[in-house]
Design a protein around this motif. Structure first.
Motif, PDB file in Angstrom:
ATOM      1  N   LEU A   1     -22.238  -0.653 -61.835  1.00  0.00           N
ATOM      2  CA  LEU A   1     -21.933  -2.071 -61.662  1.00  0.00           C
ATOM      3  C   LEU A   1     -22.015  -2.405 -60.180  1.00  0.00           C
ATOM      4  O   LEU A   1     -21.723  -1.554 -59.327  1.00  0.00           O
ATOM      5  N   ARG A   2     -22.376  -3.630 -59.856  1.00  0.00           N
ATOM      6  CA  ARG A   2     -22.530  -4.002 -58.445  1.00  0.00           C
ATOM      7  C   ARG A   2     -21.726  -5.264 -58.122  1.00  0.00           C
ATOM      8  O   ARG A   2     -21.711  -6.220 -58.884  1.00  0.00           O
ATOM      9  N   GLN A   3     -21.053  -5.197 -56.953  1.00  0.00           N
ATOM     10  CA  GLN A   3     -20.357  -6.345 -56.381  1.00  0.00           C
ATOM     11  C   GLN A   3     -20.728  -6.403 -54.905  1.00  0.00           C
ATOM     12  O   GLN A   3     -20.212  -5.645 -54.093  1.00  0.00           O
ATOM     13  N   GLY A   4     -21.654  -7.269 -54.544  1.00  0.00           N
ATOM     14  CA  GLY A   4     -22.125  -7.319 -53.167  1.00  0.00           C
ATOM     15  C   GLY A   4     -22.764  -6.003 -52.779  1.00  0.00           C
ATOM     16  O   GLY A   4     -23.676  -5.511 -53.444  1.00  0.00           O
ATOM     17  N   THR A   5     -22.255  -5.393 -51.705  1.00  0.00           N
ATOM     18  CA  THR A   5     -22.797  -4.096 -51.265  1.00  0.00           C
ATOM     19  C   THR A   5     -22.076  -2.915 -51.918  1.00  0.00           C
ATOM     20  O   THR A   5     -22.335  -1.761 -51.577  1.00  0.00           O
ATOM     21  N   ILE A   6     -21.159  -3.193 -52.844  1.00  0.00           N
ATOM     22  CA  ILE A   6     -20.375  -2.149 -53.496  1.00  0.00           C
ATOM     23  C   ILE A   6     -21.039  -1.767 -54.816  1.00  0.00           C
ATOM     24  O   ILE A   6     -21.316  -2.628 -55.661  1.00  0.00           O
ATOM     25  N   ALA A   7     -21.292  -0.473 -54.986  1.00  0.00           N
ATOM     26  CA  ALA A   7     -21.775   0.052 -56.260  1.00  0.00           C
ATOM     27  C   ALA A   7     -20.624   0.785 -56.945  1.00  0.00           C
ATOM     28  O   ALA A   7     -19.959   1.629 -56.324  1.00  0.00           O
ATOM     29  N   ILE A   8     -20.380   0.466 -58.211  1.00  0.00           N
ATOM     30  CA  ILE A   8     -19.305   1.099 -58.983  1.00  0.00           C
ATOM     31  C   ILE A   8     -19.957   1.975 -60.047  1.00  0.00           C
ATOM     32  O   ILE A   8     -20.594   1.470 -60.976  1.00  0.00           O
ATOM     33  N   HIS A   9     -19.811   3.264 -59.890  1.00  0.00           N
ATOM     34  CA  HIS A   9     -20.428   4.209 -60.818  1.00  0.00           C
ATOM     35  C   HIS A   9     -19.407   4.619 -61.874  1.00  0.00           C
ATOM     36  O   HIS A   9     -18.304   5.068 -61.536  1.00  0.00           O
TER      37      HIS A   9
ATOM     38  N   TYR B   1     -16.234   4.257 -56.435  1.00  0.00           N
ATOM     39  CA  TYR B   1     -16.723   3.151 -55.610  1.00  0.00           C
ATOM     40  C   TYR B   1     -17.546   3.699 -54.454  1.00  0.00           C
ATOM     41  O   TYR B   1     -17.155   4.665 -53.785  1.00  0.00           O
ATOM     42  N   ASP B   2     -18.676   3.059 -54.204  1.00  0.00           N
ATOM     43  CA  ASP B   2     -19.597   3.495 -53.160  1.00  0.00           C
ATOM     44  C   ASP B   2     -20.048   2.273 -52.369  1.00  0.00           C
ATOM     45  O   ASP B   2     -20.719   1.387 -52.907  1.00  0.00           O
ATOM     46  N   GLN B   3     -19.634   2.219 -51.091  1.00  0.00           N
ATOM     47  CA  GLN B   3     -20.030   1.099 -50.239  1.00  0.00           C
ATOM     48  C   GLN B   3     -21.387   1.412 -49.615  1.00  0.00           C
ATOM     49  O   GLN B   3     -21.540   2.382 -48.874  1.00  0.00           O
ATOM     50  N   GLN B   4     -22.381   0.581 -49.901  1.00  0.00           N
ATOM     51  CA  GLN B   4     -23.756   0.868 -49.485  1.00  0.00           C
ATOM     52  C   GLN B   4     -24.235  -0.017 -48.340  1.00  0.00           C
ATOM     53  O   GLN B   4     -25.411  -0.062 -48.035  1.00  0.00           O
TER      54      GLN B   4
ATOM     55  N   LEU C   1     -11.321   5.727 -55.235  1.00  0.00           N
ATOM     56  CA  LEU C   1     -11.326   4.478 -54.480  1.00  0.00           C
ATOM     57  C   LEU C   1     -12.341   4.535 -53.337  1.00  0.00           C
ATOM     58  O   LEU C   1     -12.888   5.591 -53.034  1.00  0.00           O
ATOM     59  N   PRO C   2     -12.597   3.393 -52.688  1.00  0.00           N
ATOM     60  CA  PRO C   2     -13.633   3.348 -51.641  1.00  0.00           C
ATOM     61  C   PRO C   2     -13.431   4.348 -50.504  1.00  0.00           C
ATOM     62  O   PRO C   2     -14.395   4.771 -49.874  1.00  0.00           O
ATOM     63  N   ASP C   3     -12.190   4.752 -50.224  1.00  0.00           N
ATOM     64  CA  ASP C   3     -11.934   5.717 -49.144  1.00  0.00           C
ATOM     65  C   ASP C   3     -11.974   7.160 -49.618  1.00  0.00           C
ATOM     66  O   ASP C   3     -11.744   8.079 -48.835  1.00  0.00           O
ATOM     67  N   GLY C   4     -12.242   7.378 -50.920  1.00  0.00           N
ATOM     68  CA  GLY C   4     -12.260   8.726 -51.475  1.00  0.00           C
ATOM     69  C   GLY C   4     -10.961   9.146 -52.131  1.00  0.00           C
ATOM     70  O   GLY C   4     -10.893  10.228 -52.745  1.00  0.00           O
ATOM     71  N   THR C   5      -9.924   8.343 -52.033  1.00  0.00           N
ATOM     72  CA  THR C   5      -8.656   8.640 -52.697  1.00  0.00           C
ATOM     73  C   THR C   5      -8.841   8.674 -54.216  1.00  0.00           C
ATOM     74  O   THR C   5      -9.469   7.783 -54.788  1.00  0.00           O
ATOM     75  N   LYS C   6      -8.263   9.694 -54.848  1.00  0.00           N
ATOM     76  CA  LYS C   6      -8.370   9.839 -56.301  1.00  0.00           C
ATOM     77  C   LYS C   6      -7.077   9.384 -56.958  1.00  0.00           C
ATOM     78  O   LYS C   6      -5.980   9.712 -56.492  1.00  0.00           O
TER      79      LYS C   6
ATOM     80  N   LEU D   1      -3.929  -0.494 -61.972  1.00  0.00           N
ATOM     81  CA  LEU D   1      -4.073  -0.312 -60.526  1.00  0.00           C
ATOM     82  C   LEU D   1      -4.887  -1.470 -59.991  1.00  0.00           C
ATOM     83  O   LEU D   1      -6.002  -1.722 -60.442  1.00  0.00           O
ATOM     84  N   ARG D   2      -4.328  -2.197 -59.008  1.00  0.00           N
ATOM     85  CA  ARG D   2      -5.042  -3.289 -58.349  1.00  0.00           C
ATOM     86  C   ARG D   2      -5.375  -2.835 -56.935  1.00  0.00           C
ATOM     87  O   ARG D   2      -4.501  -2.335 -56.207  1.00  0.00           O
ATOM     88  N   TYR D   3      -6.622  -3.029 -56.504  1.00  0.00           N
ATOM     89  CA  TYR D   3      -7.079  -2.449 -55.242  1.00  0.00           C
ATOM     90  C   TYR D   3      -8.249  -3.268 -54.697  1.00  0.00           C
ATOM     91  O   TYR D   3      -8.954  -3.955 -55.448  1.00  0.00           O
TER      92      TYR D   3
END
Length: 380
Positions: free
Chosen positions: A148-156, A164-167, A190-195, A204-206
């Motif tokens: 899934l994509r939100q702007g430059t964020i890819a959600i696998h 989450y992967d910020q591209q 999460l985007p920072d690698g936190t599991k 979870l809201r983030y």
């Protein structure tokens, strides 16, 4: 049994903290899993994680496994049918403290599997709903494999996990919510690698990207965190209007279900601050109208759900039933006085409700499992 469950029980054995009931469960798992990929991977991961500990070396594995099997009562039943072994082990795991009564259905006849199997309920599994920043909802389950994509964020999404992967450079940050239903669980990176692992009936809201001087998320229900260290950007978890957990980098569990008597934050590794109180590993903060600290908490019991187990240790009937109601998505109805029963031990969460109720017959509670996922408990 899954690799993580085997690894958890093996670790308890090596630490010398495994209970008799857990030893029986581990022995039965090894009888079925010895030499399989699941057991081998569990042992390899443990060895890589503790290279300095000779207990993990491969040449000791065979002796260790032989010792577990030889000391377990379950090995004395090796020639019995597997079906019997499964129920015998489950009964040992429960370690139920109760005598003198028996299960009866509402007409007064003794309960058997046949009387409630027709209304059986499957165990929970990997399922959740992802709510995106624009309010759209995406259903997730174990079979999913998508991006899934939100702007430059890819959600696998791969099975029961989101990552989450910020591209690129994100100019606008939106908030997503991952929500598990009753009977669901899910994992997210999460985007920072936190599991983060979410238990049933949790959320979870983030943000889709962490910016500024902090990383802040909000939870309901229960979640286990493995936070990536970043001293310049503290990690904070909001669990209520009054309480926030502040972290630099650590492993901890938060149980914040609305129907529990207290919000419990348990630290496994590192340090966290809860309402200005600093916790050390093995300690738990309990928040009601104020805050109390348990300095000697059983972390293996707290983490049982993360490893696919129910923890019934020292719990009364209502506490046990709250676990079952969330995982099996059932409604528990009490008629009359609630029986005064205390339970012990742990049990796998991957069995149907009817199997669990069959094992629970020795708990001597009057119950009926009716259509519409209703479990009625009475004292007559």
């Amino acid at each position: 049994m899954k690799r993580e469950q085997i690894q958890y029980l093996l670790q308890q054995h090596l630490d010398g903290t495994i209970t008799e009931s857990e030893s029986a469960l581990l022995a039965d798992a090894l009888l079925e899993q010895e030499g399989t990929e699941a057991l081998e991977l569990a042992l390899q991961e443990m060895a890589m994680g503790s290279e300095k500990d000779p207990s993990y070396k491969k040449e000791h594995w065979e002796d260790m496994i032989s010792g577990i099997l030889s000391t377990s009562a379950s090995t004395k039943k090796r020639l019995l049918p597997i079906r019997f072994l499964q129920f015998a082990a489950a009964a040992m795991v429960l370690g139920i403290i109760a005598t003198g009564l028996y299960f009866w259905n509402r007409t007064g006849e003794k309960s058997t599997v046949d009387t409630y199997a027709k209304n059986d309920v499957a165990p929970g599994g990997n399922k959740a709903v992802l709510i995106l920043g624009d309010g759209s909802r995406v259903a997730l389950d174990s079979s999913g494999n998508q991006v899934l994509r939100q702007g430059t964020i890819a959600i696998h999404q791969q099975g029961g996990q989101l990552q989450y992967d910020q591209q690129g450079t994100e100019t606008s940050v939106s908030y997503n919510t991952l929500s598990t239903p009753r009977g669901g669980q899910f994992q997210i990176i999460l985007p920072d690698g936190t599991k983060v692992w979410l238990n049933a009936a949790s959320s979870l809201r983030y943000p889709t990207a962490f910016t500024g001087g902090e990383r802040k998320v909000e939870i309901t229900g229960e979640a286990y965190f493995e936070v990536v260290k970043n001293a310049a950007m503290p990690f904070r978890v909001k669990i209520s209007k009054e309480a926030t957990v502040e972290v630099l980098g650590t492993h901890f569990n938060i149980n914040a279900y609305a129907d529990e008597a207290a919000v419990r934050t348990t630290l496994l590794e590192g340090k966290i601050k809860v309402m200005d109180v600093v916790l050390n590993p093995g300690e738990q903060a309990q928040i009601t109208t104020g805050i109390q600290i348990n300095r000697h908490v059983d972390t293996s019991a707290v983490m049982a759900w993360r490893y696919g187990l129910f923890n019934f240790e020292g719990q009364n009937l209502k506490e046990v039933m709250r676990q079952l109601s969330r995982w099996y998505d059932i409604e528990v109805i009490y008629e009359g006085t609630v029986p005064d029963i205390v339970f012990g031990g742990k049990m796998l969460r991957n069995i149907n409700l009817s199997q669990l109720l069959k094992v629970l017959e020795d708990a001597e509670v009057h119950f009926t499992l009716e259509e519409g996922r209703k479990l009625i408990i009475s004292n007559q």
